[in-house]
Write an enzyme that holds these catalytic residues in place. Sequence first.
Site, mmCIF file in Angstrom:
data_model
loop_
_atom_site.group_PDB
_atom_site.id
_atom_site.type_symbol
_atom_site.label_atom_id
_atom_site.label_comp_id
_atom_site.label_asym_id
_atom_site.label_seq_id
_atom_site.Cartn_x
_atom_site.Cartn_y
_atom_site.Cartn_z
ATOM 1 N N CYS A 165 0.757 -1.182 0.078
ATOM 2 C CA CYS A 165 0.077 0.010 0.049
ATOM 3 C C CYS A 165 0.703 1.204 0.054
ATOM 4 C CB CYS A 165 -0.973 0.029 1.289
ATOM 5 S SG CYS A 165 -1.647 -1.550 1.434
ATOM 6 N N HIS A 297 -3.297 8.295 5.685
ATOM 7 C CA HIS A 297 -3.457 6.980 5.085
ATOM 8 C C HIS A 297 -5.083 6.276 5.175
ATOM 9 C CE1 HIS A 297 -2.298 3.002 3.515
ATOM 10 N NE2 HIS A 297 -2.220 2.404 4.515
ATOM 11 N N GLU A 308 -2.424 5.595 13.291
ATOM 12 C CA GLU A 308 -2.312 6.655 12.464
ATOM 13 C C GLU A 308 -2.460 7.774 13.489
ATOM 14 O OE1 GLU A 308 -3.779 7.131 8.581
ATOM 15 O OE2 GLU A 308 -2.311 8.474 8.123
ATOM 16 N N LYS A 329 -9.544 7.854 1.025
ATOM 17 C CA LYS A 329 -10.082 6.693 0.772
ATOM 18 C C LYS A 329 -11.644 6.457 1.069
ATOM 19 C CE LYS A 329 -5.740 4.116 1.463
ATOM 20 N NZ LYS A 329 -4.679 5.088 1.961
ATOM 21 N N HIS A 334 -9.269 1.836 -1.241
ATOM 22 C CA HIS A 334 -7.948 1.582 -1.166
ATOM 23 C C HIS A 334 -7.447 0.858 -2.358
ATOM 24 C CE1 HIS A 334 -3.995 1.103 0.546
ATOM 25 N NE2 HIS A 334 -4.304 0.289 1.586
ATOM 26 N N PHE A 393 1.193 -3.095 4.740
ATOM 27 C CA PHE A 393 1.440 -4.489 5.352
ATOM 28 C C PHE A 393 2.854 -4.811 5.089
ATOM 29 C CE2 PHE A 393 -3.177 -6.774 4.802
ATOM 30 C CZ PHE A 393 -3.425 -6.223 5.891
#
Lengths: 405, 83
Positions: A165, A297, A308, A329, A334, A393
């Site tokens: 990502c 994010h 976050e 998003k 995403h 990830f």
Amino acid sequence: MTTGRRVVVTGIGVLSPIGNDLASYWDSLANGRVGIAPPTRVDPDILAGEMVAEVKDFDPSAHFTDRELAPLDRVSQIAVVAARQAVDQAGIDFSGDLGERTAAIIGTGIGGSDTIDDSYHRLYGTGAKRVYPLTVPKLMPNAPASQVSMHLGVRGPSFGIVSACSSATHAIGTAFHMIRAGLTDAAITGGAESCINLGTLKGWEAMRVMANDTCRPFSKGRRGLVLGEGASLFVLETMAAAEARGAEVLGEVIGFGMSADAADLTNPDVGGMARAMRACLDDAGLEPGDVDYINAHGTGTAANDKAETAALKSAFGDAIGSIPASSTKSMVGHALGAAGALEFAAAVLAVRNNVAPPTANYLGPDPACDLDYVTEGPRPMPIDVAVSNSFAFGGLNAVLAARAA
Amino acid sequence: MTDVTADVLAIIQKKIPKEDKSIAVGDSLEELGLESVDFLEMVFDVEEKFDVQIDYNANTAAEDFKTVQDVVNAIQELVDKKG
């Protein structure tokens, strides 16, 4: 602050769930339009109710001949179309020496995901004995970078970047650093992802983090992330070259920071996120209070949103109390390896238009997420500097900063 | 102990990251040391074993599944519904 040549954006191409060019993308962002719906490219009956954010009304034959389409997975199709848009807007010509000094550095999370899925289906699902002859060059994760290089005629340093990502953010940051340092003079950079297929959706379904309603970052009652797709490609060049050409500068890239968590495989790490943000501020020579807007994010998972929020507080200190941080998003889903590019485009557009795009679909405060997420709708406000966060990830973090032209 | 309880205990036991793998139905999953990935694998193993689909979303898991008993109950309910 790291010094070197100043690097600017002179073109941005976008194919997204809320618009297939820069102007319509911004119109949707600035009006809080959401591109999330049940899938049309996968039978919803064999899924557990996941919503997706698909690129709509994209007709490959409007952009490519049959012969050109043969080796192009959808991920490369949208990458090349977004690159053409960016190059058209920049009005730049790669036919001479500049082509040899221009990079194509493009992130993707998976690569030719539809091709992988189709090939397995053929072999295991239908019992076919062979797969399509261009299967390998269609699915390779460097295909978007290679196809952009070939279609646009850029012959400098070119490669794909893979960090789930964060891929697009790592790609744009790498291109920025290379141009700043004089390793190359210009770049087509960004990210592309096209992964709305059964295999990918089933993989994400198994992670148990997918929303079956919509994407609600930082909100109470959120059910997780919504898988998206899209491409956003940028033309980057030096400020001096853009001025010499008389090109319109859309924004300046001023900072890039990276870090790795070296901790949990899928759970985000507050320290790793915060280190990437601080590295970006240091790279740009910014104090936390210099930042006017943050494109978070903000995946809409409990794990990301809490971590976050804590990382923003850690990296920005007291200044975060007066810096709005929204997650686009909530509108585009995403898009994995393209997410960072779609979001950096949103950040550049935010400084260009002095509007902070909203976090849509907000239901109310979560006690663990107590910052200003622009939940009331688009917010007109002076924005000189914007920061864009990406976290992957595997604990790979990347953060970019842009300043108004 | 019902079959479901025994099977669920055995599946969870394999995921305990500590040397001491003693487990009881009243144990908290968090205290057993199950991390998010262990938890995901546990849910998958249980679903495969009983051929059921647990309504489990990682974003709300902390409230839905706190103890071993919570997992047993969810499976028992699904197995009964099937039967």
